[in-house]
Design a protein around this motif. Structure first.
Motif, PDB file in Angstrom:
ATOM      1  N   ASP A 257       0.828  -1.209   0.000  1.00  0.00           N
ATOM      2  CA  ASP A 257       0.000   0.000   0.000  1.00  0.00           C
ATOM      3  C   ASP A 257       0.861   1.257   0.000  1.00  0.00           C
ATOM      4  OD1 ASP A 257      -2.216  -1.623   0.068  1.00  0.00           O
ATOM      5  OD2 ASP A 257      -2.429  -1.525   2.263  1.00  0.00           O
ATOM      6  N   ARG A 272      -5.952   5.224  -1.906  1.00  0.00           N
ATOM      7  CA  ARG A 272      -4.737   4.497  -1.543  1.00  0.00           C
ATOM      8  C   ARG A 272      -4.315   4.757  -0.101  1.00  0.00           C
ATOM      9  NH1 ARG A 272      -0.926   4.495  -6.982  1.00  0.00           N
ATOM     10  NH2 ARG A 272      -2.546   3.661  -8.381  1.00  0.00           N
ATOM     11  N   ALA A 275      -6.591   2.629   2.124  1.00  0.00           N
ATOM     12  CA  ALA A 275      -6.201   1.215   2.130  1.00  0.00           C
ATOM     13  C   ALA A 275      -4.980   0.998   3.026  1.00  0.00           C
ATOM     14  CB  ALA A 275      -5.904   0.747   0.711  1.00  0.00           C
ATOM     15  N   LEU A 276      -4.051   1.936   2.978  1.00  0.00           N
ATOM     16  CA  LEU A 276      -2.857   1.817   3.819  1.00  0.00           C
ATOM     17  C   LEU A 276      -3.228   1.854   5.291  1.00  0.00           C
ATOM     18  CD1 LEU A 276       0.219   1.761   4.212  1.00  0.00           C
ATOM     19  CD2 LEU A 276       0.207   4.241   3.995  1.00  0.00           C
ATOM     20  N   ASP A 279      -4.895  -1.412   6.434  1.00  0.00           N
ATOM     21  CA  ASP A 279      -3.946  -2.505   6.634  1.00  0.00           C
ATOM     22  C   ASP A 279      -3.049  -2.267   7.852  1.00  0.00           C
ATOM     23  OD1 ASP A 279      -4.922  -3.882   4.487  1.00  0.00           O
ATOM     24  OD2 ASP A 279      -3.467  -3.056   3.060  1.00  0.00           O
TER      25      ASP A 279
END
Length: 885
Positions: A257, A272, A275-276, A279
């Protein structure tokens, strides 16, 4: 006649003064045991008894000789009788009467093959013709007794006597004594003890153990196995491996990511970043689970046996490698390490520090002791590692700055009404900075964008506008420059975004989480390593600490030996220099002023009265042959004897010469350069022998308080024995337990003397001037006139053998045959044993009679059992009366 190679100390019994107390076998055994026990020696299998007596005592002490010859032992009891003084003559019957020295009457008891007689009628100690010392001068007799007390000399003399008629000989001697003054020997002994023990530094200076490869094999395996085990500590697909793999995979997704976020689209789209962060949250959860597993492992391995702890670790998916044979021969390895360190010259306390360091190296650390290190990998520690969460990169790379400046300069080539177009590039840099900071906004705070590129872009635009004003370029050049500047701006923005996104992601915890995972896994691997061979390493650590304590106790015992002992009070009772009470610890008679005491001048022929004093407890002290009262000597054998009061006119050298017989030369050294080091090395070898039973207890796992206490007692005993050996035998003689791999240094290194005189003395020709015959003029006519009948003994300490043989080789002198190299003693020189003429020795069988004595010249032939007088006959002749011995 052959004897065993291994000999013990020679027990000295003086029947001239102590015969009255030796009337039973138990009294004789007690006297022998007392002397051997005081010397720290066991009961020997082959006792060596040196008996001092007078010729008249041969028949007067028949009971004592019977008891001595029947002394019970595993092997043969060997007796050497040293006779001093003249014989009282012999009664031949009729009117024939022989004067003194005409016969030597010997009871048949002393005719055994293991008994020999040495008859010194006059010790011939006078150095000038004007001197008149007694034939049994105490100072000279003490030297002769000291010489014959050397086991090697004793055995050799007895062997040579066995080849002579009647096993009787008159001695001739010439001696050289090499030694140190008492104060020098005392100082060297204390310095050696201090060097051997070392200084107590209190553990302030840590020591460094040798590398594992140089340690003895059992210890090296434990050290290297603990510090160098591989990281295969997790069982495949076990709970620990699954938890670690899940967390690692989530962090790998975070890395993916981050790569996507750092790309240019990550600046334009918020997906993006979301998403990082998703996670990242998932990775934190997996990391907490792994941390909880590590905590359970640490808590579950802190108690119980090693097997139980290994089972609990196995349930968590951890694999403890088998110990195999790593713990075998630990005691042997500790002993080898101690021997190696001591051979390197380290002091006891320094060696103890090495063993303490070894215990720290191999001792397993329980898991509970590692719990505090979990705080370094906690969530708070992760947040402390993300202190740069909202910070821009600490330094802007040079490339974006150059690109920003170049883009501003190319976009600023305008003049006149088109001059506002020069601000396009700086505005783009400002807009991107604001957009990027908002894109990385967290909560109420936004990330800070670097200012350097914006300043560079403005500066470049000003420079471009100035250049356009000066050169007035065409309009197409400004358009081309603007397009090129926007392209450079895009590249600069891409580089800036990648750096800012990387710094932001690190601040959010991507790097800290990876570090925490690796740290937890390393902690788990260390836990597994600590459980490898835990029982063996714990045993090794405990044994090493026990050895360290044993070595420190030994050092304390050495310090106690080095403390000077107070001298005994002036009126304290002690034995003489050649008495039975303290013969093993007495110094050389030439160093003992008490040895100067001599008998009163009396008629040498009145030998019948010589033993009448024994009839009562105290004896007749007016008897000229009664034993002189011994001068008191200090309890400490290392205390220098106080000099005897001399006359005002006597010079010190005259007094010394009067005490030294003319057949003895003394070479006194002041100590060589290797003296202290050699004595310290002897102490190391001796203590290692004393600790030998302790190493066996270590190997059996029984090195407890009892083993330590017994070893401390043995160490104190061997240190006392080493002091006795040094004082009694000098520094040339090796100790009872020498270091086999270490050659003893030369006489020059120990005493500061030269061995050339020893070589010259031992190499003398066997002529009349080589020795001083210890016989009176009257006794001289009784000696054999055959020069080939005499037996010669050339002897010297074995320590000097190499030097003496080298001196013979250099001088071209052939080495004498049958040289005797003694294992102890201070003396070197020559002994000549001259046999007596045939018929001089009269062997008789004593008989018992209720009537008067048939020997008027032997009024003291008294039976010690019933008081009856004894009658004599030649061996094998019956004279009537009740049979005696």
């Amino acid at each position: 006649m052959t004897f065993p190679e291994s000999t013990t100390a020679v027990v000295h019994i003086d029947l001239r003064t102590g015969a009255a107390a030796l009337t039973t076998a138990q009294a004789v055994r007690d006297r022998v045991a007392e002397q051997l026990g005081r010397a720290g020696l066991p009961e020997p299998d082959h006792p060596l008894l040196l008996v001092t007596d007078t010729p008249a005592g041969l028949t007067g002490h028949q009971l004592q000789y019977e008891l001595l010859s029947n002394y019970r032992a595993v092997g043969d009891t060997r007796i050497l009788v040293l006779l001093v003084g003249s014989s009282p003559g012999s009664y031949a019957g009729g009117e024939e009467a022989y004067g003194p020295d005409r016969r030597l009457v010997r009871p048949a008891t002393l005719r055994a093959s293991t008994i020999g007689l040495v008859w010194a009628g006059d010790l011939r100690s006078a150095r000038t013709a004007l001197e008149r010392p007694e034939p049994d001068d105490p100072a000279s007799l003490a030297v002769l007794v000291d010489l014959l007390s050397v086991p090697d000399v004793f055995v050799r003399v007895l062997e040579d006597l066995g080849g002579l008629p009647d096993s009787v000989a008159a001695p001739g001697v010439q001696l050289l004594e090499q030694d140190l003054p008492p104060e020098v020997r005392d100082r060297a002994w204390r310095d050696a003890l201090s060097r051997f023990a070392g200084e107590d530094g209190g553990g302030a200076s840590p020591v460094t153990l040798p590398p594992a490869a140089r340690l003895p094999e059992p210890l090296g395996a434990l050290v290297s196995g603990r510090e160098g085990r591989p990281h295969g500590h997790r069982q495949p697909n076990g709970p620990a491996d699954l938890a670690h793999r899940t967390c690692a995979e989530s962090l790998d997704r975070v890395d993916d990511d981050l790569v996507a976020l750092r790309a240019f689209p990550g600046l334009l789209s918020p997906a993006r970043r979301e998403a990082l962060e998703s996670d990242l949250d998932q990775a934190r959860g997996y990391l907490d689970e792994f941390r909880a597993l590590v905590e359970r492992a640490l808590q579950g391995s802190g108690s119980g046996a090693a097997a139980e702890a290994a089972a609990r670790l196995g349930a968590l998916g951890l694999r403890v490698p088998p110990a195999e044979s790593a713990g075998e021969r630990v005691g042997e390895g500790l002993r080898e390490l101690a021997r190696t360190l001591l051979d390197e010259g380290l002091a006891l306390r320094s060696v103890a520090q090495h063993f303490t360091a070894l215990a720290g190296r191999v001792e397993p650390v329980p898991g509970t002791a590692l719990l505090h290190r979990l705080d370094d990998h906690s969530e708070e520690a992760v947040h402390r590692g993300s202190a740069t969460e909202y910070a821009a990169p600490p330094r802007t790379p040079a490339a974006p700055l150059v690109l920003a400046g170049a883009a501003g300069a190319l976009g600023g080539l305008w003049q006149g009404a088109l001059l506002p177009l020069a601000l396009v590039v700086p505005v783009v840099f400002v807009a991107v900075a604001v957009w990027g900071a908002r894109r990385l906004r967290t909560g109420r705070r936004t990330a800070r964008w670097t200012v350097g590129p914006r300043v560079a872009a403005v500066a470049g635009a000003v420079a471009g506008a100035a250049a356009a004003y000066a050169t007035a370029p065409p309009a197409w050049l400004g358009v081309t420059g603007l397009l090129a500047g926007l392209g450079l701006t895009a590249e600069a923005v891409r580089r800036l975004w990648r750096g800012v996104a990387t710094a932001w992601a690190a601040g959010r915890g991507t790097t800290a989480l990876r570090t925490a995972l690796d740290g937890l896994d390393a902690l788990l691997a260390e836990l597994v390593r600590e459980h490898w061979a835990a029982e063996e390493r714990l045993y090794c650590a405990d044994a090493a600490r026990s050895v360290a304590g044993m070595l420190r106790a030994t050092a304390a015992a050495a310090d106690a030996q080095a403390v000077p002992e107070p001298a005994a009070p002036a009126g304290a009772s002690a034995s003489g220099p050649y008495g039975d009470e303290d013969w093993l610890s007495a110094p050389s008679a030439l160093e003992d002023p008490g040895a100067e005491t001599a008998h009163d001048g009396a008629d040498d022929g009145d030998w019948a009265a010589a033993y009448t004093w024994e009839s009562g407890p105290s004896g007749d002290r007016d008897d000229p042959y009664a034993a002189p009262a011994p001068d008191p000597v200090p309890d400490n054998p290392f205390a220098t004897p106080a000099p005897k009061a001399a006359s005002a006119d006597a010079a010190p050298w005259e007094e010394t010469a009067a005490r030294t017989p003319r057949w003895l030369d003394r070479e006194i050294g002041e100590g060589g350069p290797d003296l202290v080091a050699t004595l310290a090395g002897d102490l190391r070898a001796t203590v290692m022998v004393a600790m030998k039973p302790y190493w066996g207890a270590v190997e059996r796992g029984q090195a407890g308080a009892l083993a330590v206490r017994r070893t401390e007692e043995r160490v104190r005993d061997v240190l006392s024995d080493a002091r006795h050996h040094l004082w009694h035998n000098g520094v040339l003689a090796p100790p009872r337990h020498p270091a086999e791999h270490r050659a003893r240094t030369s006489a020059a290194g120990l005493l500061g003397t030269d061995s050339l005189r020893v070589a010259e003395l031992m190499g003398r020709d066997t002529d009349g001037q080589a020795v001083v015959q210890l016989s009176s003029p009257e006794q001289g006519s009784l000696l054999s006139r055959d020069p080939e009948a005499a037996r010669w003994i050339r002897f010297a300490p074995r320590t000097l053998q190499g030097e003496v043989e080298t001196a013979w080789h250099k001088s071209g002198s052939p080495p004498p045959d049958g040289a005797l190299w003694t294992s102890s003693g201070r003396y070197a020189g020559l002994i000549r044993l001259t046999p007596l003429r045939m018929g001089v020795v009269d062997t008789v069988l004593p008989r018992q009679s209720r009537g008067g004595s048939t020997r008027p010249d032997h009024p003291d032939d008294t039976d010690h059992t019933d008081g009856a007088r004894g009658t004599y006959s030649s061996a094998g002749t019956e004279t009537g009366g009740d049979e005696g011995w």
